[in-house]
Design an enzyme around this catalytic site. Structure first.
Site, PDB file in Angstrom:
ATOM      1  N   GLU A  66       0.852  -1.185   0.000  1.00 22.16           N
ATOM      2  CA  GLU A  66       0.000   0.000   0.000  1.00 22.16           C
ATOM      3  C   GLU A  66       0.896   1.246   0.000  1.00 22.16           C
ATOM      4  O   GLU A  66       1.889   1.308   0.715  1.00 22.16           O
ATOM      5  CB  GLU A  66      -0.856  -0.037   1.264  1.00 22.16           C
ATOM      6  CG  GLU A  66      -1.483   1.261   1.667  1.00 22.16           C
ATOM      7  CD  GLU A  66      -1.926   1.260   3.119  1.00 22.16           C
ATOM      8  OE1 GLU A  66      -2.599   2.229   3.498  1.00 22.16           O
ATOM      9  OE2 GLU A  66      -1.598   0.320   3.872  1.00 22.16           O
ATOM     10  N   ASP A 174      15.277  -2.971  12.823  1.00 28.53           N
ATOM     11  CA  ASP A 174      16.163  -2.049  12.098  1.00 28.53           C
ATOM     12  C   ASP A 174      15.584  -0.642  12.253  1.00 28.53           C
ATOM     13  O   ASP A 174      15.331   0.070  11.290  1.00 28.53           O
ATOM     14  CB  ASP A 174      16.240  -2.452  10.625  1.00 28.53           C
ATOM     15  CG  ASP A 174      17.347  -1.707   9.871  1.00 28.53           C
ATOM     16  OD1 ASP A 174      18.221  -1.099  10.521  1.00 28.53           O
ATOM     17  OD2 ASP A 174      17.332  -1.746   8.621  1.00 28.53           O
TER      18      ASP A 174
END
Length: 268
Positions: A66, A174
């Site tokens: 998306e 991360d």
């Protein structure tokens, strides 16, 4: 690809990420991380629409997401709240529910492979599947010596965890300033994960480039208080990411990696 998605309608704009490797090497792990993070509903995560290998005779794969329109202001205190709620969210996989650490598949941090086989003990998981993997990859005498001395002085890292209990938390893996933001309306969003179930403190191994303010930590600590020994363990968690950067990006991270291991020796 900036057309807006109408409420209740399928998306009409997308974000595509490509890889030169088969999806099992990189993007399948990111897909599963995004799906797992999104399922917690603790912070917004772009919806995964598809992840496939290329079918045109060229090796590679693609991940279709998306499209989200960035540009809002990040409320750091709210971000802290959201990350703490993520870390407190109960594991959804049976292995995590049994107190094991790892993930349903291997993934990557940057382009470096992260081995995520389920492991009973957090110290063993982080020692072998994170630190030792990077030390071996670096193949450097000084780093190998420093790491060996750290292991000897900390009883194979166990002494760093003597006063705390570690339970599996789903972490982004991360978390730096390039992997979070806010939509135009202010809704917080995270993306590009290297997710797995680990010690929640391991999330902050990238804090050196995450742009986290005192307001963030007030929000986070209002839900998850700081445990004894946090500052010392952070040296180790940061060392993992500096070693990963060394192996991915080169010698500019060598001095930092050495310093963090040396500092860990001084504090233990």
């Amino acid at each position: 690809m900036k057309t807006k998605r109408k409420r209740g309608k399928p998306p009409t704009s997308f974000f595509a990420k490509t890889s030169p490797w088969p999806k099992r090497r990189m993007l399948a792990g990111e897909e599963q991380g995004l799906r797992s993070l999104r399922a917690t509903k603790t912070i917004y995560v772009p919806e995964v629409l598809a992840c496939e290998d290329r079918q045109d005779g060229i090796e590679g794969s693609w991940l279709l997401l998306e499209y989200v329109e960035m540009g809002g202001r990040v409320n750091q205190r709210s971000l802290g709240h959201a990350l703490a709620k993520l870390h407190r969210y109960p594991p959804v996989f049976s292995e995590g529910q049994k107190g094991r650490f790892g993930f349903v598949c291997d993934n990557t941090c940057g382009t470096a492979i992260q081995k995520n086989g389920w492991t009973e003990d957090w110290v063993e998981f982080f020692r072998e599947k994170r630190m030792q993997y990077q030390i071996t990859l670096a193949s450097d005498d000084k780093l190998t010596d420093l790491w060996g001395r750290v292991l000897e002085k900390t009883n194979n890292l166990h002494s760093l965890f003597e006063d705390i209990t570690v339970t599996p938390s789903l972490i982004h893996g991360d978390f730096w300033s390039g992997n979070y933001g806010a939509l135009r309306g202010g809704k917080l969003v995270i993306f590009d994960p290297a997710a797995y179930y680990g010690h929640h403190e391991a999330e902050w191994g990238m804090a050196w480039c995450a742009g986290l303010t005192s307001s963030f930590w007030k929000g986070y600590r209002s839900i998850i208080p700081e445990d004894p020994g946090f500052d010392t363990r952070q040296l180790m968690y940061e060392a993992y990411h500096k070693l990963n950067h060394l192996n991915l990006h080169g010698s500019m991270y060598y001095a930092d990696a050495c310093y963090l291991l040396e500092e860990l020796l001084r504090r233990t």
